[in-house]
Design a protein around this motif. Structure first.
Motif, PDB file in Angstrom:
ATOM      1  N   LEU A 214      38.005  72.161  36.068  1.00 37.70           N
ATOM      2  CA  LEU A 214      38.525  73.223  35.211  1.00 37.70           C
ATOM      3  C   LEU A 214      40.048  73.268  35.184  1.00 37.70           C
ATOM      4  O   LEU A 214      40.632  74.086  34.467  1.00 37.70           O
ATOM      5  CB  LEU A 214      37.962  74.569  35.667  1.00 37.70           C
ATOM      6  N   ASP A 215      40.695  72.380  35.952  1.00 31.92           N
ATOM      7  CA  ASP A 215      42.146  72.242  35.870  1.00 31.92           C
ATOM      8  C   ASP A 215      42.541  71.251  34.780  1.00 31.92           C
ATOM      9  O   ASP A 215      43.636  71.339  34.218  1.00 31.92           O
ATOM     10  CB  ASP A 215      42.721  71.780  37.214  1.00 31.92           C
ATOM     11  N   ILE A 216      41.658  70.289  34.500  1.00 31.66           N
ATOM     12  CA  ILE A 216      41.927  69.277  33.472  1.00 31.66           C
ATOM     13  C   ILE A 216      41.322  69.679  32.137  1.00 31.66           C
ATOM     14  O   ILE A 216      41.973  69.611  31.083  1.00 31.66           O
ATOM     15  CB  ILE A 216      41.383  67.903  33.909  1.00 31.66           C
ATOM     16  N   PHE A 217      40.069  70.105  32.169  1.00 32.13           N
ATOM     17  CA  PHE A 217      39.356  70.441  30.940  1.00 32.13           C
ATOM     18  C   PHE A 217      39.553  71.928  30.652  1.00 32.13           C
ATOM     19  O   PHE A 217      38.806  72.785  31.130  1.00 32.13           O
ATOM     20  CB  PHE A 217      37.892  70.052  31.065  1.00 32.13           C
ATOM     21  N   THR A 218      40.589  72.194  29.876  1.00 38.88           N
ATOM     22  CA  THR A 218      40.989  73.557  29.539  1.00 38.88           C
ATOM     23  C   THR A 218      41.247  73.637  28.036  1.00 38.88           C
ATOM     24  O   THR A 218      41.527  72.616  27.390  1.00 38.88           O
ATOM     25  CB  THR A 218      42.279  73.951  30.267  1.00 38.88           C
ATOM     26  N   PRO A 219      41.161  74.820  27.448  1.00 44.88           N
ATOM     27  CA  PRO A 219      41.514  74.955  26.036  1.00 44.88           C
ATOM     28  C   PRO A 219      42.979  74.590  25.817  1.00 44.88           C
ATOM     29  O   PRO A 219      43.812  74.718  26.724  1.00 44.88           O
ATOM     30  CB  PRO A 219      41.260  76.440  25.757  1.00 44.88           C
ATOM     31  N   GLY A 220      43.278  74.136  24.619  1.00 45.84           N
ATOM     32  CA  GLY A 220      44.651  73.769  24.301  1.00 45.84           C
ATOM     33  C   GLY A 220      44.864  73.740  22.797  1.00 45.84           C
ATOM     34  O   GLY A 220      43.951  74.018  22.013  1.00 45.84           O
ATOM     35  N   ASP A 221      46.060  73.383  22.400  1.00 45.95           N
ATOM     36  CA  ASP A 221      46.441  73.326  20.991  1.00 45.95           C
ATOM     37  C   ASP A 221      45.761  72.135  20.322  1.00 45.95           C
ATOM     38  O   ASP A 221      46.085  70.987  20.615  1.00 45.95           O
ATOM     39  CB  ASP A 221      47.958  73.214  20.885  1.00 45.95           C
ATOM     40  N   ALA A 222      44.818  72.416  19.423  1.00 43.76           N
ATOM     41  CA  ALA A 222      44.067  71.343  18.767  1.00 43.76           C
ATOM     42  C   ALA A 222      44.969  70.480  17.897  1.00 43.76           C
ATOM     43  O   ALA A 222      44.827  69.253  17.860  1.00 43.76           O
ATOM     44  CB  ALA A 222      42.932  71.922  17.932  1.00 43.76           C
ATOM     45  N   VAL A 223      45.915  71.106  17.200  1.00 48.46           N
ATOM     46  CA  VAL A 223      46.803  70.338  16.326  1.00 48.46           C
ATOM     47  C   VAL A 223      47.681  69.412  17.145  1.00 48.46           C
ATOM     48  O   VAL A 223      47.892  68.236  16.782  1.00 48.46           O
ATOM     49  CB  VAL A 223      47.655  71.295  15.465  1.00 48.46           C
TER      50      VAL A 223
END
Length: 434
Positions: A214-223
């Motif tokens: 959960l430190d690597i796979f996190t929400p982020g800016d899709a664009v």
């Protein structure tokens, strides 16, 4: 009055664990060959166990003469490469003939230490279970086993044209089930399969969900993620992640994509189908099958084939995707689905096995019955055409994925280790008292 000695429980956690992963190394890049979710599991649980004070030594088969005898994966975690058979050119189905050599290598490592060097053996996949069974008997320690996949389950859900698992594997798995002190299942469904298909003792079966970083796979800016990956900001991105083999059914996604374009020709200008992974298993017989299928479906120009990538890059692909598609015929857990949801991307997946747990149907994604591309096209189209629904599922997916942290997985695994050691020592005291 003192309690009988047979009732004393000391709850002694292990100091050092031998982890067996014969056919694939935790150092290998997941997504190609035999490397997949099991590699991630072995690696991540070992690191978290080390954080909890347990030394872990992982034994795996050497696949190159250039590999060092041992590698420090992380503080407290050592990977040992065991020479057993030719370094290259061996298929997973060839490895049973090398188990004697592998076992010899494992025994040699233990033999240079004082008796009691290892407190417990944890084997992964049935090949490792065969070695673990012998190590258990030789060292007098408990054996904990994780199946990851089972022949009887795979054979009951074969993709068209796929090769069934041999009887020798079915027999080997049954032997491991009979001799393991604990069997760790990823889901309640897998626990039921162990009990119903292999007659496992329910008292020895424990369900522990695998985790996600959960430190690597996190929400982020899709664009921003799309920019880094060379994708257009307004693209409709359908993502497949996994080994390229019939079992994982990437052809179902290609068929669904072709139907989406056929139904809505304007979508062609924006659609990207990203397939991340390499040929594996029976998929090695026709390594270019998927590329040829994309051509025959008329979507070769829309399909991007990407070899396995590092986790940080993989997280960007999840963030960039509109939908992640997991159409597998069977999954013991479904790590890809959880990783995708952790990054805020909803999932369309087959309603089978561990995916029933990994995806909250209707809340973090959509589960599809069967493997008809028409049904997958309908589910994908529903999400692509409804941004509000996709956003709702994305937010719920992040919350759902937070339940699956590797720290919690490792802590539960350590509890199982401790219970297995307690039971083994209690049984020893009972025998000694007779």
């Amino acid at each position: 009055m003192a309690l009988p000695v047979t009732n004393i429980r000391r709850s002694r956690p292990p100091r050092r664990v031998a982890t067996l992963s014969v056919h694939t190394s935790p150092l290998d890049q997941p997504g190609g060959g035999d490397a997949g979710g099991m590699n991630v599991y072995v690696c991540e649980v070992a690191k978290r166990l080390a954080d909890l004070g347990v030394e872990v030594e992982i034994f795996t088969r050497a696949t190159s003469s250039d590999l060092p005898t041992s590698v420090e994966l992380a503080p407290g975690v050592t990977v040992r490469h065991i020479t057993s058979g030719p370094y290259e050119g061996l298929d997973k189905n060839d490895l049973p003939a090398q188990l004697c050599a592998f076992t010899n290598g494992v025994m040699r490592v233990e033999a240079v230490h004082e008796p009691g060097y290892f407190d417990l053996v944890h084997s992964h996949y049935w090949l490792s279970g065969q070695v673990g069974w012998l190590a258990k008997e030789r060292w007098g320690v408990p054996l904990v086993h994780s199946m990851h996949t089972m022949a009887k389950v795979k054979n009951a859900s074969l993709a068209e044209g796929d090769t069934p698992e041999p009887t020798s594997r079915v027999v080997g798995e049954a032997q491991v089930v009979d001799n393991a002190d604990r069997l760790i299942a990823s889901t309640a469904a897998e626990a039921g399969q162990l009990i119903d298909l292999y007659a496992a003792d329910p008292a020895r079966v424990v369900t522990i969900a695998p985790g996600v970083d959960l430190d690597i796979f996190t929400p982020g800016d899709a664009v921003a993620a799309r920019r880094r990956l060379g994708l257009e900001p307004d693209a409709v991105v359908l993502l497949f992640v996994g080994r390229i083999q019939p079992l994982k059914a990437p052809d179902v996604l290609l068929g669904a994509a072709a139907r989406l374009v056929s139904a809505n020709p304007q979508l062609r200008d924006r659609l990207v189908v990203a397939v991340i992974g390499g040929p594996s298993g029976s998929g090695l017989a026709h390594p270019e099958h998927l590329q040829k299928l994309a051509g025959s479906l008329g979507i070769a120009d829309l399909t991007r084939f990407v070899p396995p990538v590092a986790q940080a890059t993989l997280a960007d692909y999840y963030r960039a995707a509109s939908v992640t598609v997991v159409p597998s015929y069977t999954e013991s857990f479904g790590l890809v689905a959880v990783e995708s949801q952790a990054c805020g991307t909803p999932v369309v997946a087959a309603g089978v096995g561990g995916l029933l747990t990994a995806v909250a149907d209707g809340r973090s994604g959509i589960l599809v019955n069967g493997h008809d591309p028409v049904d997958y096209a309908a589910a994908i189209g529903r999400l692509v055409s409804a941004p509000a629904l996709r956003a709702e599922l994305a937010a719920a997916g992040v919350d759902h994925a937070r339940k699956f942290g590797w720290g919690a997985t490792a802590a539960h695994v350590l509890d199982v280790y401790t219970e297995a050691i307690d039971d083994s020592e209690s049984m020893g005291r009972i025998v000694a008292a007779r």
